[in-house]
Design a protein around this motif. Sequence first.
Motif, PDB file in Angstrom:
ATOM      1  N   MET A 143       0.838  -1.203   0.000  1.00  0.00           N
ATOM      2  CA  MET A 143       0.000   0.000   0.000  1.00  0.00           C
ATOM      3  C   MET A 143       0.866   1.244   0.000  1.00  0.00           C
ATOM      4  N   ILE A 144       1.083   1.751  -1.192  1.00  0.00           N
ATOM      5  CA  ILE A 144       1.942   2.909  -1.348  1.00  0.00           C
ATOM      6  C   ILE A 144       1.128   4.173  -1.142  1.00  0.00           C
ATOM      7  N   GLN A 152      -5.272   6.941   7.019  1.00  0.00           N
ATOM      8  CA  GLN A 152      -6.419   6.563   7.835  1.00  0.00           C
ATOM      9  C   GLN A 152      -6.826   5.119   7.554  1.00  0.00           C
ATOM     10  N   ILE A 153      -6.803   4.749   6.264  1.00  0.00           N
ATOM     11  CA  ILE A 153      -7.132   3.372   5.897  1.00  0.00           C
ATOM     12  C   ILE A 153      -6.114   2.411   6.512  1.00  0.00           C
ATOM     13  N   LYS A 154      -4.847   2.786   6.490  1.00  0.00           N
ATOM     14  CA  LYS A 154      -3.815   1.900   7.043  1.00  0.00           C
ATOM     15  C   LYS A 154      -4.004   1.715   8.550  1.00  0.00           C
ATOM     16  N   ALA A 181      -8.225  -5.624   1.013  1.00  0.00           N
ATOM     17  CA  ALA A 181      -8.714  -6.921   1.490  1.00  0.00           C
ATOM     18  C   ALA A 181      -7.537  -7.871   1.741  1.00  0.00           C
ATOM     19  N   ARG A 182      -6.587  -7.890   0.820  1.00  0.00           N
ATOM     20  CA  ARG A 182      -5.431  -8.785   0.988  1.00  0.00           C
ATOM     21  C   ARG A 182      -4.561  -8.348   2.166  1.00  0.00           C
ATOM     22  N   ASN A 183      -4.454  -7.058   2.365  1.00  0.00           N
ATOM     23  CA  ASN A 183      -3.684  -6.565   3.513  1.00  0.00           C
ATOM     24  C   ASN A 183      -4.331  -6.971   4.829  1.00  0.00           C
ATOM     25  N   VAL A 184      -5.647  -6.876   4.876  1.00  0.00           N
ATOM     26  CA  VAL A 184      -6.348  -7.282   6.093  1.00  0.00           C
ATOM     27  C   VAL A 184      -6.070  -8.755   6.365  1.00  0.00           C
TER      28      VAL A 184
END
Length: 459
Positions: A143-144, A152-154, A181-184
């Motif tokens: 997530m660049i 905020q999303i991070k 989704a993949r990061n979660v």
Amino acid sequence: MENQLDKSRPLALIVDDEESIRNTLADVLDDEGWDTKLAANGYEGVDRFKKASPDLVFLDVWMPNLDGIQTLQILKELNHQTPVVVMSGHGTIDTAVRATRIGAFEYLEKPLSLEKILPLLEHANKLRKAHSRTSQLVEATEMIGRSEGLMQIKRQINMVAPRNAWILITGENGTGKEVVARNVHARSTRCNEAFIAVNCAAIPEELIESELFGHQKGAFTNAIASKQGKFELANNGTLFLDEIGDMSLKTQAKILRILQEQKFERVGGVEAIEVDVRVIAATNKNLKEEIEKGQFREDLYYRLNVIPFELPPLRDRGDDISDLCDYFFQQFSLELAEPQKRLSDDAYLMLKQYRWPGNIRELKNMLERICIMIPDEVIRVEHLKGLLPVDDEPRPTPTLNAQAATLKQAKTDFERAFILDKLEENQWNVTKTAEAIGVERSNLHRKLKVFKIDPKQRG
Ligand SMILES: Nc1ncnc2c1ncn2[C@@H]1O[C@H](COP(=O)(O)OP(=O)(O)OP(=O)(O)O)[C@@H](O)[C@H]1O
Ligand SMILES: [Mg+2]
């Protein structure tokens, strides 16, 4: 035992119902420096595959229950990159062709011999090294961006990921919903289990049950074999339901029932299968509006939307463009083995001002085109002109009112349109606008009074 495996040694999974074959093959592989995992049938094979992520699979075609071809199908869905060697004692051209179509790496006839196996091992080992390089790249770069919107999303991901809560991700096309989704999943306790993505819009309605829940052999005309559904494949892991706003109402009703009970039967099956899945759903539609139009079930919306994630469009996080460009330029230059490109200042500004209706995907595609087509290392505005599509929704420009009766009236009309336009450009901030158009602030205030424009109300 699993973690005792030497990480530097490649790992092969051998799926065969004949014990002698499993052992002989394992001995050969051991001699060649490979670790092995053994499975005596297709189901066991799938299970080992999910847990151990092997670098190569040897898969027998003729096995009772789940045969080699069906197993191959499942393995390919779980990870299409893993090479699978299909083996058969009574090979027919037909099976070989089918296996290759589904994505088998190689087809081997038994009896197996060293000459057949050694080149395969070497090839698979090369692939393994290449993959580990690229997956490191992907992991390091997921997530660049450092814009407030993305930060905020991070933060939200870090907070919510370990908690198993269900998530609904909304955002325009190409904003990175799947990336989130993949990061979660990667940051959750389920990270070693499967992440299964389902594009709900792409499955024909009559197949949706069989896709999601699987079917028993003979359940319908084309069900020549039993098949596991996505819910089963995602058991203990994460199920990503993508494009959820595009499902028919009938499908929505079916999904809702499963989500509530986490229990279902395969099509044509009697046994209830219980699963533990974390559901992450995504859509580019405004579901509240869809509910109002009667196109989306409200109860399903509330079931899915435990934690909402709203991905801002790229035009609202212009601060990310610079990082994203660096990152993608780096990625493409590695792929193409060419020096890394960069943007001139005004080219960068031009990208920042563009609306990016296709968001990050559009930016990425454009940068890839640049890397392939433009030899220069510094990308300037001239290069971009042919590449940036004409904005599909250009800001209305103030036009001359040729219908005006007098010159004075024409000038006033133009002046009003011009000021409105500039105010909008500067988020209705009077001071900023005055600066931008080169007039005194007090002067602009007077004009606004005359033209009966109230920036506070508009902003
Ligand atoms: N923050 C980010 N950093 C790096 N790459 C990103 C980022 N966000 C998205 N991308 C890349 O942009 C592309 C689009 O992302 P993704 O597929 O997640 O978007 P999406 O919202 O699911 O789009 P769609 O609605 O069209 O399915 C992918 O290639 C993804 O790798
Ligand atoms: Mg997507």
